[in-house]
Design a protein around this motif. Sequence first.
Motif, PDB file in Angstrom:
ATOM      1  N   ALA A 177      33.295  37.147  50.108  1.00 34.97           N
ATOM      2  CA  ALA A 177      33.226  37.565  51.507  1.00 34.97           C
ATOM      3  C   ALA A 177      34.573  38.063  52.008  1.00 34.97           C
ATOM      4  O   ALA A 177      34.653  39.058  52.739  1.00 34.97           O
ATOM      5  N   GLU A 178      35.638  37.381  51.621  1.00 31.60           N
ATOM      6  CA  GLU A 178      36.978  37.765  52.081  1.00 31.60           C
ATOM      7  C   GLU A 178      37.510  38.979  51.331  1.00 31.60           C
ATOM      8  O   GLU A 178      38.344  39.728  51.849  1.00 31.60           O
ATOM      9  N   ALA A 179      37.011  39.193  50.109  1.00 28.65           N
ATOM     10  CA  ALA A 179      37.516  40.302  49.292  1.00 28.65           C
ATOM     11  C   ALA A 179      36.920  41.642  49.697  1.00 28.65           C
ATOM     12  O   ALA A 179      37.555  42.687  49.505  1.00 28.65           O
ATOM     13  N   GLU A 180      35.728  41.624  50.255  1.00 26.91           N
ATOM     14  CA  GLU A 180      34.989  42.871  50.510  1.00 26.91           C
ATOM     15  C   GLU A 180      35.786  43.902  51.310  1.00 26.91           C
ATOM     16  O   GLU A 180      35.798  45.090  50.939  1.00 26.91           O
ATOM     17  N   PRO A 181      36.497  43.543  52.371  1.00 28.37           N
ATOM     18  CA  PRO A 181      37.197  44.581  53.140  1.00 28.37           C
ATOM     19  C   PRO A 181      38.356  45.243  52.394  1.00 28.37           C
ATOM     20  O   PRO A 181      38.807  46.323  52.774  1.00 28.37           O
ATOM     21  N   TYR A 182      38.846  44.582  51.331  1.00 22.96           N
ATOM     22  CA  TYR A 182      40.051  45.077  50.667  1.00 22.96           C
ATOM     23  C   TYR A 182      39.757  45.923  49.425  1.00 22.96           C
ATOM     24  O   TYR A 182      40.634  46.618  48.929  1.00 22.96           O
ATOM     25  N   GLY A 183      38.540  45.824  48.897  1.00 21.63           N
ATOM     26  CA  GLY A 183      38.109  46.688  47.810  1.00 21.63           C
ATOM     27  C   GLY A 183      39.043  46.694  46.622  1.00 21.63           C
ATOM     28  O   GLY A 183      39.429  45.649  46.088  1.00 21.63           O
ATOM     29  N   VAL A 184      39.461  47.910  46.196  1.00 21.68           N
ATOM     30  CA  VAL A 184      40.220  48.078  44.959  1.00 21.68           C
ATOM     31  C   VAL A 184      41.660  47.601  45.079  1.00 21.68           C
ATOM     32  O   VAL A 184      42.394  47.603  44.088  1.00 21.68           O
ATOM     33  N   ARG A 185      42.090  47.201  46.259  1.00 20.39           N
ATOM     34  CA  ARG A 185      43.455  46.702  46.395  1.00 20.39           C
ATOM     35  C   ARG A 185      43.621  45.315  45.784  1.00 20.39           C
ATOM     36  O   ARG A 185      44.738  44.854  45.575  1.00 20.39           O
ATOM     37  N   LEU A 186      42.509  44.637  45.485  1.00 17.88           N
ATOM     38  CA  LEU A 186      42.549  43.335  44.835  1.00 17.88           C
ATOM     39  C   LEU A 186      42.272  43.489  43.339  1.00 17.88           C
ATOM     40  O   LEU A 186      41.680  44.477  42.906  1.00 17.88           O
ATOM     41  N   LEU A 187      42.677  42.499  42.571  1.00 16.46           N
ATOM     42  CA  LEU A 187      42.441  42.486  41.130  1.00 16.46           C
ATOM     43  C   LEU A 187      41.164  41.709  40.840  1.00 16.46           C
ATOM     44  O   LEU A 187      41.003  40.591  41.339  1.00 16.46           O
ATOM     45  N   PRO A 188      40.242  42.259  40.041  1.00 20.14           N
ATOM     46  CA  PRO A 188      39.017  41.514  39.713  1.00 20.14           C
ATOM     47  C   PRO A 188      39.340  40.207  38.990  1.00 20.14           C
ATOM     48  O   PRO A 188      40.250  40.146  38.159  1.00 20.14           O
ATOM     49  N   LEU A 189      38.579  39.176  39.307  1.00 22.96           N
ATOM     50  CA  LEU A 189      38.719  37.871  38.662  1.00 22.96           C
ATOM     51  C   LEU A 189      37.500  37.650  37.767  1.00 22.96           C
ATOM     52  O   LEU A 189      36.413  37.373  38.261  1.00 22.96           O
ATOM     53  N   PRO A 190      37.651  37.770  36.436  1.00 21.90           N
ATOM     54  CA  PRO A 190      36.488  37.617  35.546  1.00 21.90           C
ATOM     55  C   PRO A 190      35.975  36.184  35.531  1.00 21.90           C
ATOM     56  O   PRO A 190      36.753  35.218  35.599  1.00 21.90           O
ATOM     57  N   ALA A 191      34.657  36.061  35.423  1.00 20.49           N
ATOM     58  CA  ALA A 191      34.014  34.752  35.546  1.00 20.49           C
ATOM     59  C   ALA A 191      34.429  33.791  34.445  1.00 20.49           C
ATOM     60  O   ALA A 191      34.473  32.573  34.665  1.00 20.49           O
ATOM     61  N   PHE A 192      34.755  34.293  33.244  1.00 21.78           N
ATOM     62  CA  PHE A 192      35.066  33.362  32.147  1.00 21.78           C
ATOM     63  C   PHE A 192      36.342  32.567  32.409  1.00 21.78           C
ATOM     64  O   PHE A 192      36.527  31.488  31.839  1.00 21.78           O
ATOM     65  N   LEU A 193      37.217  33.062  33.275  1.00 18.55           N
ATOM     66  CA  LEU A 193      38.425  32.302  33.607  1.00 18.55           C
ATOM     67  C   LEU A 193      38.115  31.128  34.529  1.00 18.55           C
ATOM     68  O   LEU A 193      38.911  30.192  34.635  1.00 18.55           O
ATOM     69  N   LEU A 194      36.972  31.167  35.180  1.00 15.46           N
ATOM     70  CA  LEU A 194      36.565  30.074  36.071  1.00 15.46           C
ATOM     71  C   LEU A 194      35.603  29.114  35.400  1.00 15.46           C
ATOM     72  O   LEU A 194      35.683  27.896  35.595  1.00 15.46           O
ATOM     73  N   HIS A 195      34.706  29.672  34.601  1.00 12.56           N
ATOM     74  CA  HIS A 195      33.601  28.864  34.082  1.00 12.56           C
ATOM     75  C   HIS A 195      33.606  28.722  32.566  1.00 12.56           C
ATOM     76  O   HIS A 195      32.757  28.017  32.018  1.00 12.56           O
ATOM     77  N   GLY A 196      34.560  29.364  31.874  1.00 16.24           N
ATOM     78  CA  GLY A 196      34.588  29.291  30.423  1.00 16.24           C
ATOM     79  C   GLY A 196      33.503  30.149  29.798  1.00 16.24           C
ATOM     80  O   GLY A 196      32.927  31.036  30.437  1.00 16.24           O
ATOM     81  N   GLY A 197      33.206  29.870  28.540  1.00 20.92           N
ATOM     82  CA  GLY A 197      32.162  30.603  27.851  1.00 20.92           C
ATOM     83  C   GLY A 197      32.644  31.942  27.311  1.00 20.92           C
ATOM     84  O   GLY A 197      33.820  32.285  27.361  1.00 20.92           O
ATOM     85  N   GLN A 198      31.693  32.696  26.766  1.00 21.61           N
ATOM     86  CA  GLN A 198      31.982  34.002  26.191  1.00 21.61           C
ATOM     87  C   GLN A 198      32.287  35.019  27.291  1.00 21.61           C
ATOM     88  O   GLN A 198      31.862  34.864  28.432  1.00 21.61           O
ATOM     89  N   ALA A 199      33.005  36.058  26.887  1.00 18.73           N
ATOM     90  CA  ALA A 199      33.368  37.109  27.836  1.00 18.73           C
ATOM     91  C   ALA A 199      32.893  38.456  27.314  1.00 18.73           C
ATOM     92  O   ALA A 199      33.066  38.765  26.137  1.00 18.73           O
ATOM     93  N   ALA A 200      32.292  39.248  28.188  1.00 26.92           N
ATOM     94  CA  ALA A 200      31.907  40.613  27.838  1.00 26.92           C
ATOM     95  C   ALA A 200      33.159  41.484  27.809  1.00 26.92           C
ATOM     96  O   ALA A 200      34.214  41.120  28.349  1.00 26.92           O
ATOM     97  N   TRP A 201      33.028  42.675  27.194  1.00 26.03           N
ATOM     98  CA  TRP A 201      34.182  43.565  27.093  1.00 26.03           C
ATOM     99  C   TRP A 201      34.776  43.875  28.472  1.00 26.03           C
ATOM    100  O   TRP A 201      35.995  43.870  28.649  1.00 26.03           O
ATOM    101  N   ALA A 202      33.912  44.159  29.433  1.00 20.96           N
ATOM    102  CA  ALA A 202      34.412  44.512  30.765  1.00 20.96           C
ATOM    103  C   ALA A 202      35.208  43.363  31.370  1.00 20.96           C
ATOM    104  O   ALA A 202      36.240  43.580  32.026  1.00 20.96           O
TER     105      ALA A 202
END
Length: 245
Positions: A177-202
């Motif tokens: 919710a807080e990230a939406e107004p800032y768009g591409v100015r933020l760095l994506p946070l991939p889910a595997f860094l939060l929840h572990g498990g396998q990671a897709a290429w993207a």
Amino acid sequence: MRIDTPAIVVALRSHGEHGAVVRLMTPADGLQPAYVRGARGRRMRPVLMAGNLVQAQLAARTDTQLPQATVELTHSRGPLLGEPLPAAAIEWCCALVAVALPEGQPYPRLFEALDGLLAAIEAAPSASGWGAALVRFELLLLAELGFGLDLQQCAVTGATERLVAVSPRSGRAISAAEAEPYGVRLLPLPAFLLHGGQAAWAEIMDGLALTGHFLQRDILTDRTAPLAEARSRLVERLHRAAGLA
């Protein structure tokens, strides 16, 4: 000073006619430089390749003297250096340790992480099997050097769910919710860094973009330009392997 320890070879620089100064990452004594006689000879060259696991005996008469070392190979990763992608990964992570860490300071978690990452590179059939480990290793190195990211809660609201981005300034997580107004100015946070498990290429590429931003800002100064180039080569090869180039 006498040290008898397992170690990972992370760098080698020629010194004198036949010898070299080798940098070794050790579990209890951190990064240790030492002079190895005959390092450039036929017998020792295959031993002192980056990424190899060795047993090293270091000795010096005083704490200020460069130790001399004898080194025995315990596990070679030399065959991987003939494959472009694993070779680039080994070159990068070993060079990062050799340049970024202060000498003689213990970093047991980093030793374990580097050993695990190298083992994953060796065992995985493709970079999709070790890319996530590389991202985690870079995050750990940042944290161990005092530049850790806060990915546990939203910097704005304190929420711990739906964390999707990271502020490039503060290194703190941001909720959807807080990230939406800032768009591409933020760095994506991939889910595997939060929840572990396998990671897709993207997700792997997003993770490398995240760690790369803070490595460039906080670690890779002007004097480490060759190190930044090594990482750029690795990321370029990973893009090709993922079919993103």
